[in-house]
Each structure stands twice: as C-alpha cells, then as structure tokens.
Write a protein that holds these residues in place. Structure first.
Motif, PDB file in Angstrom:
ATOM      1  N   VAL A  73       0.837  -1.201   0.000  1.00  0.00           N
ATOM      2  CA  VAL A  73       0.000   0.000   0.000  1.00  0.00           C
ATOM      3  C   VAL A  73       0.870   1.247   0.000  1.00  0.00           C
ATOM      4  CG1 VAL A  73      -1.623   1.342   1.391  1.00  0.00           C
ATOM      5  CG2 VAL A  73      -1.997  -1.094   1.042  1.00  0.00           C
ATOM      6  N   TYR A  74       1.923   1.215   0.810  1.00  0.00           N
ATOM      7  CA  TYR A  74       2.855   2.346   0.865  1.00  0.00           C
ATOM      8  C   TYR A  74       3.541   2.556  -0.482  1.00  0.00           C
ATOM      9  CZ  TYR A  74       7.493   4.388   1.773  1.00  0.00           C
ATOM     10  OH  TYR A  74       8.644   5.114   1.716  1.00  0.00           O
ATOM     11  N   LYS A  75       3.943   1.443  -1.115  1.00  0.00           N
ATOM     12  CA  LYS A  75       4.715   1.541  -2.349  1.00  0.00           C
ATOM     13  C   LYS A  75       3.844   1.964  -3.521  1.00  0.00           C
ATOM     14  CE  LYS A  75       8.942   0.993  -3.866  1.00  0.00           C
ATOM     15  NZ  LYS A  75      10.045   1.782  -3.291  1.00  0.00           N
ATOM     16  N   PHE A  76       2.707   1.295  -3.671  1.00  0.00           N
ATOM     17  CA  PHE A  76       1.880   1.556  -4.843  1.00  0.00           C
ATOM     18  C   PHE A  76       0.891   2.700  -4.625  1.00  0.00           C
ATOM     19  CE2 PHE A  76       3.079  -2.963  -5.375  1.00  0.00           C
ATOM     20  CZ  PHE A  76       3.750  -2.847  -6.570  1.00  0.00           C
ATOM     21  N   GLY A  77       0.564   2.976  -3.374  1.00  0.00           N
ATOM     22  CA  GLY A  77      -0.330   4.098  -3.110  1.00  0.00           C
ATOM     23  C   GLY A  77       0.270   5.423  -3.522  1.00  0.00           C
ATOM     24  N   ARG A  78       1.601   5.511  -3.425  1.00  0.00           N
ATOM     25  CA  ARG A  78       2.285   6.740  -3.836  1.00  0.00           C
ATOM     26  C   ARG A  78       2.160   6.994  -5.331  1.00  0.00           C
ATOM     27  NH1 ARG A  78       7.079   7.832  -0.292  1.00  0.00           N
ATOM     28  NH2 ARG A  78       8.234   8.240  -2.196  1.00  0.00           N
ATOM     29  N   GLN A  79       1.894   5.941  -6.098  1.00  0.00           N
ATOM     30  CA  GLN A  79       1.800   6.100  -7.543  1.00  0.00           C
ATOM     31  C   GLN A  79       0.555   6.881  -7.959  1.00  0.00           C
ATOM     32  OE1 GLN A  79       4.181   5.149  -9.706  1.00  0.00           O
ATOM     33  NE2 GLN A  79       5.367   4.582  -7.897  1.00  0.00           N
ATOM     34  N   LEU A  80      -0.407   6.999  -7.058  1.00  0.00           N
ATOM     35  CA  LEU A  80      -1.655   7.662  -7.406  1.00  0.00           C
ATOM     36  C   LEU A  80      -1.476   9.144  -7.705  1.00  0.00           C
ATOM     37  CD1 LEU A  80      -4.049   6.023  -4.783  1.00  0.00           C
ATOM     38  CD2 LEU A  80      -3.788   5.441  -7.204  1.00  0.00           C
ATOM     39  N   VAL A  81      -0.389   9.724  -7.217  1.00  0.00           N
ATOM     40  CA  VAL A  81      -0.180  11.148  -7.466  1.00  0.00           C
ATOM     41  C   VAL A  81       0.847  11.380  -8.566  1.00  0.00           C
ATOM     42  CG1 VAL A  81      -0.849  11.885  -5.167  1.00  0.00           C
ATOM     43  CG2 VAL A  81       1.508  11.237  -5.592  1.00  0.00           C
ATOM     44  N   THR A  82       1.269  10.317  -9.225  1.00  0.00           N
ATOM     45  CA  THR A  82       2.212  10.486 -10.319  1.00  0.00           C
ATOM     46  C   THR A  82       1.575  11.320 -11.421  1.00  0.00           C
ATOM     47  OG1 THR A  82       3.246   8.355  -9.837  1.00  0.00           O
ATOM     48  CG2 THR A  82       3.591   9.264 -12.033  1.00  0.00           C
TER      49      THR A  82
END
Length: 280
Positions: free
Chosen positions: A33-42
C-alpha cells in the motif's frame, strides 16, 4: 544499544502472539500500500513544484535553517555523501521490519500496538501524499542543493520522467523519519535498559540524512512528527491495557455507564429514619 532488556513495565497477563502468517500478510500488505499508493499522485508535476515553492517560503518565514547547512558537510568528500546515500537507501525499511520482528518475538503486546501505529501513520501519510504532492528539495532550483544520490551514489530513484517504481513527488510527509521515530519510541517503551534513550540516534541520523541528501525538507519531518503524535493518541484511546482493540459498543457502554454513575443521586436519609435515630 542492546535490545536484550526487560519489559518496561509488567504487562497485565501474557499476550498471545497473533498468527504469524496473518501478520506477514499484513506487513507485506502495508508495504505494498505504501509503495503503490504513492503512484496515485504520479503526474501532478506542476502542482508538486508549486507546493515546493510554498514549503520553501514557509520555512524561510518560520526562520528554519536552510537545508544546505546540513548538506554542506557532506560535500567535502565523496565518503560522507556516499554513506548518507547508502543509509537512506538501505536502512529505512529493514530497520522497521527488524523492529517489528523483535517485538513480535519478545514483546507481543507491544508488537500489536506498534503495528497499529505504523499502519495508521502510513495511511495518514498516503492521504497527505495525495492531497499535497511535493517535489523534494533536490528538484527545486531555488534551494540550490545537490542531488547527492545522483552525483555520489547509490541512488534509489531513476529519472522522474521514467521512474515507474516510485513516486518522487511524495516528499510530504517523510515516512523515512516517521518510521524511524516510531522505531525509537517503540524500543524505548518496550525496554528498561538505561541505554535505551540512545535509540533516538536512529531518527536523528535519519533526519540529518534525509535533509542532507536533499530528499526532504524540514517541514516533511515536522509534519510527520505531528501525524505520529495524533496516531499514537488515537491508538491509545482504542486499545485496552491487554493490547486488544476495544470494541465500539464496549467503549460506548463504558462511557454511558460512567456518565450514569456520575449522575446517579445519592439517596438521602428519610425524615422518618432521622427522627427515629434522634429518639434513640
């Protein structure tokens, strides 16, 4: 800093360890969740740079020291910069995992508490990553800082345009510092050694590293510290002395019972009893 210490306080009864497989899945899920959740703001590049200018201005308004004052000593030679980059790249997640493993094996009740706090902190941080994308100071021209990972290595990031494994515009807040601070707090609470306060060196070194390598602003650490304080308070209010979560109904029932007890009138002696006692 020897972890071979006794519990900081006597726990009210033995706490059974939660199932290992379930905990492994929870920790792995937390990391994903930490790793892929950050991708949401890419892709919010413009907003991330605009927010970077704002944070830089806020820090100057608050008279915080410039990040360059921490970076300057690292630039006197390749060794210090390389060590700082290595610490940034390799200590963050392994240290947190080692902390959870030790608590799971030696302090099960503390483990549940720490895992809940880390999960809550990570979730809150991801929300802030979504609503406030932020370019790190190494990308901000006004900061005049060196990207030490790019110059001296090792680097955990590729070019922002092609880096599909991480979101480099999620600097606010710094989970590097937040997790390190929680590790130190957890070990201080779970042990009784007179040397246990030395665990605070971990977040202090982490703070120097994340600022000195130009990966984070001072504000990133300040905000995550405030978030951690809120999460600690919330988890404490929802946890029983045995380390188990208090059901919502139980919390409501306890509060209602306490309120009724406070409002319950004390029965006064009747006039008849008073008179009878006086006659004796």
């Amino acid at each position: 800093m020897n972890a071979r210490t006794e519990p900081s306080e006597a726990e009210p009864g033995a706490t059974a360890r939660p199932p290992l497989v379930r905990e492994l899945l929870l920790v792995v899920g937390l990391f994903l969740v930490y790793k892929f959740g950050r991708q949401l703001v890419t892709g919010h590049t413009t907003e991330a740079y605009r927010n970077a200018d704002r944070v830089w201005d806020w820090e100057r308004t608050l008279h915080l020291p410039e990040e360059g004052s921490v970076q300057s000593p690292l630039l006197h030679g390749d060794t210090l910069a390389h060590l700082a980059n290595t610490y940034y790249a390799t200590v963050h997640f392994p240290a947190t995992v080692a902390f959870l493993v030790w608590l799971y094996l030696r302090r099960p009740a503390r483990y549940l508490w720490a895992r809940r706090v880390l999960a809550g902190l990570t979730g809150a941080a991801l929300v802030l990553h979504l609503v406030f994308p932020l370019a790190p100071p190494r990308m901000l021209a006004a900061a005049g800082l060196v990207d030490t990972a790019k110059v001296y290595g090792p680097s955990v990031y590729g070019p922002p345009q092609t880096d599909s494994l991480s979101n480099q515009f999620a600097a606010m807040p710094s989970l590097h510092f937040g997790w390190a601070l929680m590790v130190a707090i957890g070990l201080i609470v779970a042990t009784r050694s007179r040397w246990r306060w030395l665990w605070l060196l971990h977040p202090l070194v982490t703070l120097a590293v994340i600022v000195g390598t130009a990966n984070h602003y001072w504000m990133d650490a300040i905000v995550v510290t405030a978030l951690l304080g809120v999460v600690l308070a919330v988890v404490r209010s929802l946890t029983s002395p045995r380390g188990t979560l208090v059901p919502l109904r139980s919390r409501h029932r306890t509060a209602t019972t306490a309120a009724r007890t406070q409002r319950k009138p004390v029965p006064a002696e009747s006039e008849e009893n008073v008179l009878v006692g006086a006659g004796r």
